[in-house]
Design a protein around this motif. Structure first.
Motif, short mmCIF file in Angstrom:
data_model
loop_
_atom_site.label_atom_id
_atom_site.label_comp_id
_atom_site.label_asym_id
_atom_site.label_seq_id
_atom_site.Cartn_x
_atom_site.Cartn_y
_atom_site.Cartn_z
N GLN A 75 17.77 58.45 51.09
CA GLN A 75 18.59 57.56 50.25
C GLN A 75 17.71 56.57 49.48
O GLN A 75 17.02 55.77 50.10
CB GLN A 75 19.56 56.78 51.13
N PHE A 76 17.72 56.63 48.17
CA PHE A 76 17.01 55.64 47.36
C PHE A 76 18.03 54.86 46.53
O PHE A 76 19.11 55.38 46.23
CB PHE A 76 15.99 56.32 46.46
N PRO A 77 17.66 53.60 46.16
CA PRO A 77 18.63 52.80 45.40
C PRO A 77 18.91 53.38 44.02
O PRO A 77 18.06 54.08 43.46
CB PRO A 77 17.93 51.43 45.28
N ARG A 78 20.11 53.09 43.51
CA ARG A 78 20.49 53.47 42.14
C ARG A 78 20.51 52.17 41.34
O ARG A 78 21.56 51.53 41.21
CB ARG A 78 21.90 54.09 42.11
N PRO A 79 19.34 51.73 40.79
CA PRO A 79 19.27 50.39 40.21
C PRO A 79 20.23 50.20 39.04
O PRO A 79 20.32 51.05 38.16
CB PRO A 79 17.82 50.27 39.73
N MET A 80 20.96 49.08 39.08
CA MET A 80 21.87 48.63 38.00
C MET A 80 23.01 49.60 37.74
O MET A 80 23.65 49.52 36.70
CB MET A 80 21.10 48.35 36.71
N LEU A 81 23.28 50.49 38.69
CA LEU A 81 24.36 51.47 38.49
C LEU A 81 25.69 50.76 38.24
O LEU A 81 26.46 51.15 37.39
CB LEU A 81 24.47 52.38 39.72
N ASN A 82 25.93 49.69 39.01
CA ASN A 82 27.22 49.00 38.87
C ASN A 82 27.13 47.74 38.01
O ASN A 82 28.09 46.97 37.94
CB ASN A 82 27.77 48.67 40.26
N ASP A 83 26.00 47.53 37.38
CA ASP A 83 25.86 46.37 36.49
C ASP A 83 26.68 46.65 35.22
O ASP A 83 26.62 47.75 34.68
CB ASP A 83 24.36 46.20 36.16
N PRO A 84 27.44 45.65 34.75
CA PRO A 84 28.30 45.91 33.59
C PRO A 84 27.54 46.13 32.28
O PRO A 84 28.10 46.66 31.32
CB PRO A 84 29.18 44.65 33.50
N SER A 85 26.27 45.75 32.21
CA SER A 85 25.52 45.92 30.96
C SER A 85 25.13 47.39 30.78
O SER A 85 25.28 48.20 31.70
CB SER A 85 24.25 45.07 30.98
N ASP A 86 24.60 47.73 29.61
CA ASP A 86 24.11 49.09 29.36
C ASP A 86 22.59 49.17 29.58
O ASP A 86 21.95 50.11 29.13
CB ASP A 86 24.45 49.51 27.93
N ASP A 87 22.04 48.16 30.27
CA ASP A 87 20.60 48.16 30.52
C ASP A 87 20.25 48.95 31.77
O ASP A 87 21.10 49.23 32.61
CB ASP A 87 20.10 46.71 30.67
N PHE A 88 18.96 49.30 31.86
CA PHE A 88 18.45 50.07 33.00
C PHE A 88 17.28 49.32 33.64
O PHE A 88 16.68 48.45 33.02
CB PHE A 88 17.94 51.44 32.54
N SER A 89 16.94 49.68 34.87
CA SER A 89 15.75 49.14 35.53
C SER A 89 15.29 50.17 36.54
O SER A 89 16.06 50.59 37.39
CB SER A 89 16.10 47.83 36.24
N PHE A 90 14.03 50.60 36.43
CA PHE A 90 13.55 51.65 37.34
C PHE A 90 12.36 51.23 38.20
O PHE A 90 11.92 51.99 39.05
CB PHE A 90 13.20 52.92 36.56
#
Ligand code: KG4
Ligand code: ZN
Length: 299
Positions: free
Chosen positions: A160-175
């Motif tokens: 299991q690895f994190p899904r960064p910013m998956l539930n963040d309301p913005s359209d930005d990403f972070s890896f």
């Protein structure tokens, strides 16, 4: 290594231009215009291409167009065939995902020459994340294609690895955080890399984390903006799991999904030429022959 990149560009530009003209079976005088990437990118590499193209345009007395690299990526999903031609008859407004080694961008393409960036990565690009995770595993650069192949034989739910910013309301990403969690995981489980099955599971699990985020945020943006179509380009668009999962998610939501053909996912001259042609047809003025590169040109 900018210095080496610039030297390789200078060494290869002449032969590539000659070969392209030879393959097309035309002389330089028959060209309608000359286009080159003006930005964004590595200054030394941009300089070599832009100045060569401007010199060609000057000597041939042809219009010159300096093209935005990412704007060109937006058009690569519409390229088809050999020689490549743009299928603009089918063009529809879309949400376009650009996923490369340097960029992760979600763009609202309103029409052929009007678009608006919705979000981008706050740190590492998706391709960079593939490459850095590969480096942690001892894979050669660029690791994306290898991780794709190895992941095909692994279990994406093994770790299991994190899904960064998956539930963040913005359209930005972070890896960047995902790469760090793979690093900590490998520190805890160093022997995993000695077993081929462990390597395959790790590739599949890390890849699934990247893809889940890309798929969810792209589809969500398309539904929010009531778009009927999603398009994808950039090196990571070659990834088989991204191709199948985004296509599947779009099908379930009633969205058309158009990936660039594999040879047009990575950087290519056809997308630059197609956009230049579109601009000329739309009456956009040519770029000055002494215009400078724009290494930080925003889309
Ligand atoms: O667009 P591109 O050729 O170059 C720029 O970054 O501009 O993209 C290269 C990136 C690299 O990070 C590479 O690892 C990634 O695309 N890539 C892939 C795959 N093929 C290329 N990542 C995942 N799966 C692939 N099959
Ligand atoms: Zn690119």
């Amino acid at each position: 290594m900018p210095e080496l990149a610039a030297r390789e560009h200078l060494r290869n530009l002449g032969p590539v231009i000659h070969r392209a003209l030879g393959d097309a079976g035309i002389g330089a005088a028959e060209l309608q215009a000359i286009a080159a990437t003006r930005g964004p990118g590595l200054p030394s590499a941009l300089l070599a291409g832009l100045k060569t193209a401007q010199a060609l345009a000057f000597s041939l007395r042809k219009p010159f167009l300096g093209i935005h690299h990412h704007e060109a990526h937006l058009f690569s999903p519409w390229l088809r065939g050999e020689p490549p031609a743009a299928d603009f008859a089918r063009f529809v407004p879309s949400i376009s995902l650009i996923v490369s080694g340097g960029h992760t961008l979600l763009v609202h393409v309103k029409n052929e020459i009007d678009h608006h960036v919705l979000g981008s990565t706050l740190d590492d690009a998706a391709g960079e994340c593939f490459d850095k995770i590969g480096k942690l595993m001892g894979l050669p650069y660029p690791a994306g294609p290898q991780i794709d192949r190895l992941a095909a034989g692994g279990n994406p739910r093994a770790f299991q690895f994190p899904r960064p910013m998956l539930n963040d309301p913005s359209d930005d990403f972070s890896f960047a955080g995902l790469k760090t969690s793979v690093r900590f995981f490998l520190q805890k489980h160093p022997v995993l890399l000695d077993e081929p099955a462990g390597v395959r599971d790790l590739c599949a699990s890390a890849q699934a984390a990247i893809i889940d985020v890309l798929v969810a945020k792209t589809v969500r943006a398309a539904l929010r903006l009531a778009m009927d179509c999603v398009t994808v380009s950039g090196g990571v668009a070659c990834n088989s799991a991204l191709r199948s999962q985004l296509s599947g998610a779009c099908r379930r939501e009633g969205l058309a999904c158009r990936f660039a053909e594999r040879q047009f996912c990575t950087d290519n001259a056809a997308m630059i030429a197609v956009l230049a042609e579109r601009k000329l047809l739309a009456g956009v003025a040519p770029t000055s022959l002494d215009a400078d590169i724009q290494p930080g040109w925003p889309l």
